[in-house]
Design a protein around this motif. Structure first.
Motif, mmCIF file in Angstrom:
data_model
loop_
_atom_site.group_PDB
_atom_site.id
_atom_site.type_symbol
_atom_site.label_atom_id
_atom_site.label_comp_id
_atom_site.label_asym_id
_atom_site.label_seq_id
_atom_site.Cartn_x
_atom_site.Cartn_y
_atom_site.Cartn_z
ATOM 1 N N THR A 125 -28.252 -46.681 17.598
ATOM 2 C CA THR A 125 -28.823 -45.711 16.745
ATOM 3 C C THR A 125 -29.141 -46.275 15.417
ATOM 4 O OG1 THR A 125 -26.688 -44.855 15.987
ATOM 5 C CG2 THR A 125 -27.680 -43.734 17.829
ATOM 6 N N GLY A 126 -28.393 -47.092 15.046
ATOM 7 C CA GLY A 126 -28.521 -47.545 13.660
ATOM 8 C C GLY A 126 -28.076 -46.534 12.658
ATOM 9 N N GLU A 127 -27.695 -45.558 13.167
ATOM 10 C CA GLU A 127 -27.206 -44.564 12.244
ATOM 11 C C GLU A 127 -25.705 -44.932 11.832
ATOM 12 O OE1 GLU A 127 -28.060 -40.712 12.324
ATOM 13 O OE2 GLU A 127 -30.046 -41.597 12.754
ATOM 14 N N LEU B 30 -21.229 -45.247 12.937
ATOM 15 C CA LEU B 30 -20.302 -46.289 12.464
ATOM 16 C C LEU B 30 -18.976 -45.769 11.989
ATOM 17 C CD1 LEU B 30 -20.507 -49.426 12.462
ATOM 18 C CD2 LEU B 30 -21.477 -49.131 10.112
ATOM 19 N N GLU B 31 -18.936 -44.568 11.554
ATOM 20 C CA GLU B 31 -17.696 -43.977 10.967
ATOM 21 C C GLU B 31 -16.476 -44.163 11.823
ATOM 22 O OE1 GLU B 31 -16.655 -39.684 9.377
ATOM 23 O OE2 GLU B 31 -18.774 -40.098 9.321
ATOM 24 N N PRO B 32 -16.440 -43.862 13.197
ATOM 25 C CA PRO B 32 -15.163 -44.095 13.974
ATOM 26 C C PRO B 32 -14.709 -45.537 13.885
ATOM 27 C CG PRO B 32 -16.701 -42.962 15.286
ATOM 28 C CD PRO B 32 -17.443 -43.283 13.968
ATOM 29 N N TYR B 33 -15.892 -46.393 13.844
ATOM 30 C CA TYR B 33 -15.507 -47.756 13.717
ATOM 31 C C TYR B 33 -14.754 -48.042 12.490
ATOM 32 C CZ TYR B 33 -16.088 -52.688 12.609
ATOM 33 O OH TYR B 33 -15.837 -53.996 12.168
ATOM 34 N N GLU B 34 -15.305 -47.564 11.404
ATOM 35 C CA GLU B 34 -14.694 -47.791 10.121
ATOM 36 C C GLU B 34 -13.295 -47.193 10.077
ATOM 37 O OE1 GLU B 34 -17.560 -46.370 7.278
ATOM 38 O OE2 GLU B 34 -18.537 -48.399 7.367
ATOM 39 N N GLN B 35 -13.120 -46.008 10.526
ATOM 40 C CA GLN B 35 -11.791 -45.393 10.501
ATOM 41 C C GLN B 35 -10.839 -46.224 11.287
ATOM 42 O OE1 GLN B 35 -12.351 -41.376 12.052
ATOM 43 N NE2 GLN B 35 -12.762 -40.567 9.997
ATOM 44 N N ALA B 36 -11.293 -46.586 12.575
ATOM 45 C CA ALA B 36 -10.351 -47.359 13.385
ATOM 46 C C ALA B 36 -10.045 -48.722 12.820
ATOM 47 C CB ALA B 36 -10.927 -47.556 14.800
ATOM 48 N N ARG C 108 -9.677 -60.169 15.883
ATOM 49 C CA ARG C 108 -10.318 -60.689 14.688
ATOM 50 C C ARG C 108 -11.595 -61.448 15.029
ATOM 51 N NH1 ARG C 108 -4.846 -62.297 11.947
ATOM 52 N NH2 ARG C 108 -4.383 -60.225 11.036
ATOM 53 N N ARG C 109 -11.540 -62.155 16.161
ATOM 54 C CA ARG C 109 -12.765 -62.795 16.513
ATOM 55 C C ARG C 109 -13.820 -61.768 16.869
ATOM 56 N NH1 ARG C 109 -11.867 -66.349 21.401
ATOM 57 N NH2 ARG C 109 -9.781 -65.616 21.418
ATOM 58 N N TRP C 110 -13.518 -60.764 17.533
ATOM 59 C CA TRP C 110 -14.483 -59.685 17.810
ATOM 60 C C TRP C 110 -15.009 -59.120 16.554
ATOM 61 C CZ3 TRP C 110 -13.913 -54.420 16.917
ATOM 62 C CH2 TRP C 110 -14.722 -53.650 17.535
ATOM 63 N N GLU C 111 -14.192 -58.777 15.591
ATOM 64 C CA GLU C 111 -14.567 -58.173 14.334
ATOM 65 C C GLU C 111 -15.536 -59.097 13.561
ATOM 66 O OE1 GLU C 111 -11.324 -57.297 11.671
ATOM 67 O OE2 GLU C 111 -12.129 -55.316 11.361
ATOM 68 N N GLN C 112 -15.179 -60.395 13.633
ATOM 69 C CA GLN C 112 -16.007 -61.343 12.934
ATOM 70 C C GLN C 112 -17.458 -61.349 13.538
ATOM 71 O OE1 GLN C 112 -13.710 -64.955 13.441
ATOM 72 N NE2 GLN C 112 -12.672 -64.549 11.479
ATOM 73 N N GLN C 113 -17.532 -61.034 14.760
ATOM 74 C CA GLN C 113 -18.850 -60.957 15.339
ATOM 75 C C GLN C 113 -19.514 -59.614 15.083
ATOM 76 O OE1 GLN C 113 -18.481 -61.796 19.502
ATOM 77 N NE2 GLN C 113 -17.807 -63.908 19.041
ATOM 78 N N VAL C 114 -18.702 -58.588 14.964
ATOM 79 C CA VAL C 114 -19.190 -57.245 14.728
ATOM 80 C C VAL C 114 -19.854 -57.148 13.382
ATOM 81 C CG1 VAL C 114 -18.343 -54.876 14.384
ATOM 82 C CG2 VAL C 114 -17.581 -56.217 16.308
ATOM 83 N N LEU C 115 -19.119 -57.686 12.403
ATOM 84 C CA LEU C 115 -19.582 -57.497 11.032
ATOM 85 C C LEU C 115 -20.979 -58.091 10.839
ATOM 86 C CD1 LEU C 115 -16.316 -58.155 9.133
ATOM 87 C CD2 LEU C 115 -17.504 -55.946 9.302
ATOM 88 N N PRO C 116 -21.341 -59.285 11.311
ATOM 89 C CA PRO C 116 -22.689 -59.743 11.124
ATOM 90 C C PRO C 116 -23.738 -58.898 11.950
ATOM 91 C CG PRO C 116 -21.155 -61.497 11.880
ATOM 92 C CD PRO C 116 -20.509 -60.330 11.802
ATOM 93 N N ALA C 117 -23.286 -58.436 13.066
ATOM 94 C CA ALA C 117 -24.149 -57.568 13.852
ATOM 95 C C ALA C 117 -24.528 -56.309 13.144
ATOM 96 C CB ALA C 117 -23.460 -57.280 15.167
ATOM 97 N N ILE C 118 -23.567 -55.720 12.465
ATOM 98 C CA ILE C 118 -23.766 -54.507 11.668
ATOM 99 C C ILE C 118 -24.727 -54.883 10.560
ATOM 100 C CG2 ILE C 118 -22.625 -52.930 10.024
ATOM 101 C CD1 ILE C 118 -20.224 -53.110 12.078
ATOM 102 N N ALA C 119 -24.330 -55.949 9.934
ATOM 103 C CA ALA C 119 -25.204 -56.321 8.826
ATOM 104 C C ALA C 119 -26.649 -56.543 9.398
ATOM 105 C CB ALA C 119 -24.708 -57.557 8.193
ATOM 106 N N ARG C 120 -26.879 -57.194 10.440
ATOM 107 C CA ARG C 120 -28.174 -57.355 11.003
ATOM 108 C C ARG C 120 -28.829 -56.042 11.440
ATOM 109 N NH1 ARG C 120 -26.760 -61.247 15.739
ATOM 110 N NH2 ARG C 120 -25.591 -61.508 15.061
ATOM 111 N N ARG C 121 -28.054 -55.249 11.996
ATOM 112 C CA ARG C 121 -28.615 -53.934 12.315
ATOM 113 C C ARG C 121 -29.106 -53.241 11.105
ATOM 114 N NH1 ARG C 121 -30.997 -50.500 15.052
ATOM 115 N NH2 ARG C 121 -30.594 -49.029 15.547
#
Lengths: 819, 149
Positions: free
Chosen positions: A74-76, A80-86, A119-132
């Motif tokens: 979605t890009g919305e 992202l909010e559940p992600y952030e909360q979790a 942590r390795r997953w998160e490290q990949q998530v964060l650039p993905a979010i940023a790219r999104r």
């Protein structure tokens, strides 16, 4: 009871401590098990927590991933909010999970790996979010990698959870087992402890109960004892009361019947007797005496004062051996008489207790009862005690009597001594005055001869003053000729050879004259027998000595004369002896041959001689016979004067009979009638001499009778008393020619004749022999006569003293002399 | 009668000797009667001294009739000598004398005389005495044993 007491406390402590300790132990064990159970439950819980946490963490991861993917799609931002909360929660959640399984390294490792994968997953998530956000597209590789990571994570959590769940199951099982074990062990423990406690308590209670019972019994025993001692105390009191009287007697040292009675009565309260007797023994006399006694009913079997042989009372042996208890009198063997008497009075048992003091038997206490075996041990003991006290009392009493007697004797002696002392004093006074005022000289002399005390008379005898005399010895004033004898006696006396001596000796007076004295000496010795002093009694015998001297001279003269006369007499006597001898031999021999030859002449040549010549020869023979008779008479007379005469009791009957026998020829010739009194007394005489005298008198009585008259002679005796001497006078009374008073004395002389030989032949010696013989026998002879009226000749001799049983003699003359 | 025996008469008075011999004859005594007239002669006869040495002529007597009043040696002395003689001491001795004095009699018995007879004035009595003596001492009496001299 200290030890049982301690044991009791120990037991009590144990009984209390054990029920406390054992539940505590049980509680401890239960707590420990419950703790273990709780721990098991806790670990189950924690495992549950871990699982929940892991699920939570998985959910968060899933939330994040979901949010992230939504966002990417979605890009919305809202996705992202559940992600952030979790994302904010997941880090602490993982940390907490790691903490929870810190005790489990494998799980912790998984968490660490999970955390690292995250942590390795998160490290990949964060650039993905940023790219999104810039709108870029996501590379597929990345998607795949992330998807791989998430799968890994999921796998990791799933393993983790599975592990945890396995762990939880294990732990649950363990908790369940623990719970069961708690239940079982608790039950078993509770039962075990309960049993132990029950047993222990039972034991304790049992013991306590036993101890209590023991104590109870002891207590009961004590109680009984004390009850008994109370009873015996009462008895003792009675005993004491019984003994008290005896004690009183002892204290008073007198023992009278009421006291003993009282004691016996007291004893009666504790000893069941019906009769009690106290007897005292006198062992030397072997007697017993009843001193006191009591009988409950009736009189005593033996009244007080009865004395009997000791053996009757009881054999001494048995008493010495101690108490004699006869339980059954009727069956008892060998009863002494006393017991037999008791038996006869209906007594059935008897207790005989000796009274002894220091093993000396002084008496016995006899108790009797009408019941058999009435005296038990206690009664015997009491009886023995009473007996002992009585014995002491008796002994005391005796001692007291003895003491009193001794006292009296002492008092008596004291009085006697006082008396003696007074007498002694009087005597001393008496002796002093006797000594000083005696009519003889008295002196005390010491063993050297020195005068110690002299009296006045001695001073007078020797002419010295008292003080002068006391400075001298007796040797000094003794006449030298008399000294040796006196000194010799003196030493003999000192040597105890003689007790006393007397001598006559001379003292030299102060004026040098001699004085004759009679000395009597005795020696006073000390109690040690050593000589103390001499007592000399000196009597002046000068006068007596003078008289004696004169008498002595006279005596000497007289003795001289007597000696001379005796010698003359002896000579005469000797001559007379020779003369007599000559007469009896030489004078007779020719007479005898003259007679013999004359007879021979007649016999041999008779037929050759004329008759008238024969008458001549007859005359020669007659004269020879006559002369021979004369010589015989003369010799008899002579012998009477010379021979020894022994006087002895002589029976006159025998003497007269013998004299008559000797005169038989004469009596028959003259047909004389002779009356002799029936019984003549005895006299003191010389038998043959008396026979000769009587023969001569009888011969005279027959001879001097007128030729025409038949001689009648009475012989009898009479007794006279002269100077209290009994004299017997024997009478020979004839009917002869009698003698004129002028001739009555002459006829007793030798050769005195009143008649010619033709009318009355004779020698003229017969009566002389009678008188001489009587004189020699201490008697007398005499005659009472008148011419022509017969003669009454008598001889008198001392009579024999009559014995009591001697018959009375007929001393009177016969009534009829003619008979 | 035993004629082997001999009587010795010791008597100094020849008249008495005669009267004794006469009485002996009258008494029918056949026993020989030897006579010596004094004490010494009596002792000599008994001892066997001269002139009496010949025992055939002068045999030892079985009885001595002894007067007391003798010349030289009295009858008492002769008696004493006999009684003290070792062999003759048992010889029977009858004293035949005039004296009746008691002192004599006792003394002679003390010396050991066998009998004491007073010579009687009467001849018949003398015959009696000799008869008795003969019967007693010669006929009936057992003679003592004499130890050999």
């Amino acid at each position: 009871m200290a030890i049982p007491h301690i044991r009791f406390r120990q037991r009590l402590t144990l009984a209390i401590a054990l029920p406390v300790v054992l539940p505590l132990l049980l509680s401890g064990i239960s707590i420990w098990q419950i703790t273990r159970l709780l721990s098991a439950l806790e670990s189950v819980d924690r495992t549950g927590q871990v699982i929940a946490q892991a699920n939570s963490a998985q959910k968060l991861v899933l939330d994040m991933e979901t949010g992230f993917r939504g966002y990417l799609l979605t890009g919305e931002s809202e996705f992202l909010e559940p992600y952030e909360q979790a994302s904010a929660l997941i880090e602490p959640s993982l940390e907490e999970l790691q903490n929870l399984v810190a005790d489990n390294p494998s799980q912790t490792q998984r968490i660490v790996e999970l955390t690292a994968e995250f942590r390795r997953w998160e490290q990949q998530v964060l650039p993905a979010i940023a790219r999104r956000q810039r709108g870029g597209l996501e590379p597929l590789s990345e998607l795949r990698s992330r998807k791989q990571l998430v799968d890994q994570m999921r796998q990791q959590i799933a393993t983790f959870v599975a592990t945890e769940e396995q762990l939880r199951d294990q732990r649950s099982q363990r908790a369940q087992a623990a719970t069961q074990s708690v239940i079982v062990t608790s039950g078993l423990l509770a039962i075990g402890i309960g049993v132990i406690l029950a047993y222990f308590i039972y034991r304790q209670i049992l013991r306590v109960s036993q101890a209590y019972e023991g104590a109870l019994q002891t207590a009961q025993a004590r109680t009984q004892e004390s009850e008994q001692s109370a009873i015996s105390l009462q008895r003792s009191a009675q005993r004491l009361a019984a003994l008290h009287d005896v004690d009183r007697a002892i204290l008073a040292t007198e023992l009278d019947k009421p006291l003993i009675d009282n004691a016996l009565t007291q004893m009666g309260q504790v000893v069941p007797y019906q009769e009690a007797l106290v007897a005292v023994f006198d062992l030397e006399a072997e007697t017993a005496q009843v001193l006191a006694g009591i009988r409950q009913t009736g009189d005593l079997t033996m009244p007080v004062g009865t004395r009997l042989a000791l053996a009757d009372f009881a054999p001494e042996q048995s008493l010495l051996h101690g108490v004699r208890y006869i339980q059954n009198l009727p069956t008892a063997e060998s009863c002494p008489p006393v017991l037999v008497r008791l038996r006869s009075h209906g007594f059935l048992s008897c207790l005989c207790v000796p009274l002894r003091v220091n093993n000396t038997l002084v008496g016995a206490l006899n108790l009797s009862s009408v019941k058999p075996a009435a005296f038990d041990e206690e009664a015997q003991e009491i009886a023995v005690e009473v007996a002992n006290q009585l014995a002491i009392a008796l002994q005391q009493s005796r001692l007291r009597w003895r003491l009193q007697a001794t006292n009296q004797q002492l008092q008596h002696e004291l009085q006697e001594r006082l008396q003696a002392e007074m007498e002694l004093r009087e005597q001393e006074q008496l002796f002093r005055s006797t000594f000083n005022q005696a009519a003889v000289g008295i002196a005390h002399v010491n063993s050297d001869g020195r005068w110690l005390r002299v009296n006045e008379k001695l001073c007078q005898i020797v002419g010295y003053t008292r003080s002068e005399l006391l400075q001298r010895t007796f040797q000094d004033i003794t006449y030298s000729e008399d000294l040796d004898i006196d000194v010799a006696y003196f030493h003999q006396m000192l040597a105890d050879e003689i007790q006393t001596y007397s001598m006559e000796k001379r003292y030299i007076r102060k004026d040098h004259s001699l004085v004759w004295i009679n000395l009597t000496v005795s020696l006073v010795r000390k109690s040690t027998r050593e000589p103390d002093y001499f007592i000399a009694v000196v009597e002046d015998i000068s006068d007596r000595k003078q008289a004696e001297d004169a008498l002595q001279q006279l005596n000497d003269t007289l003795e001289q004369r007597v000696r001379e006369r005796t010698a003359q007499l002896a000579e005469t006597n000797q001559e007379l002896e020779a003369f007599t001898y000559s007469v009896s031999h030489d004078l007779r021999a020719p007479l005898r041959t003259m007679q013999g030859f004359a007879q021979a002449l007649l016999e041999d040549c008779g037929d050759q001689i004329e008759n008238f010549c024969k008458s001549y020869v007859d005359s020669i023979i007659d004269d020879a016979v006559q002369m021979n008779g004369l010589i015989s008479d003369l010799l008899d007379y002579s012998r009477l004067t010379r021979t020894q005469i022994n006087l002895q009791p002589t029976n006159l009957n025998e003497v007269v009979a013998e004299a008559l026998k000797q005169s038989t020829a004469q009596i028959e010739e003259k047909q004389a009638q002779i009356n002799v009194a029936a019984a003549l007394p005895s006299v003191i005489a010389h038998r043959s001499t008396l026979i000769q005298a009587v023969t001569n008198l009888v011969g005279n009585a027959i001879k001097f009778v007128a030729s025409t008259t038949q001689p009648q002679i009475d012989i009898f005796a009479e007794e006279t008393y002269q100077d209290e001497v009994r004299w017997v006078r024997l009478w020979i009374v004839d009917n002869g020619i009698g003698i004129g008073p002028e001739h009555q004395e002459r006829i007793f002389r030798v050769f005195e004749r009143l008649h010619g030989a033709e009318s009355y032949p004779g020698t003229g010696i017969g009566l002389a022999i009678v008188r001489k013989g009587l004189e020699r026998m201490g008697g007398q002879a005499g005659v009472e006569s008148q011419l022509g009226h017969g003669s009454r000749f008598w001889i008198a001799l001392p009579g024999v003293v009559l014995a009591l049983n001697e018959e009375t003699h007929d001393l009177t003359p016969p009534h009829s002399p003619d008979r | 009668m035993n004629t082997e025996h001999t009587i010795l008469l010791v008597e100094d008075n020849p008249k008495d000797v005669f009267l004794v011999q006469r009485a002996a004859r009258k008494a029918g005594i056949t026993t020989p009667l030897q006579v010596v007239s004094d004490g010494d002669a009596a002792v000599g006869y008994l001892s066997g001294d001269a002139p009496y040495g010949d025992r055939a002529a002068y045999p030892l007597p079985v009885l001595v009739l002894l007067d007391l009043k003798l010349p030289r040696r009295s009858g008492a002395e002769v008696l004493l000598w006999i009684r003290q003689h070792p062999h003759l001491r048992r010889l029977p001795v009858v004293v035949l004398t005039s004296s009746r004095q008691y002192t004599d009699i006792n003394h002679i018995y003390d010396l050991g005389a066998n009998a004491y007879i007073v010579k009687p004035p009467d001849l018949d009595q003398l015959v009696d005495i000799l008869t008795t003596l003969n019967l007693h001492w010669i006929t009936y009496n057992e003679k003592p044993q004499f130890d050999m001299m």
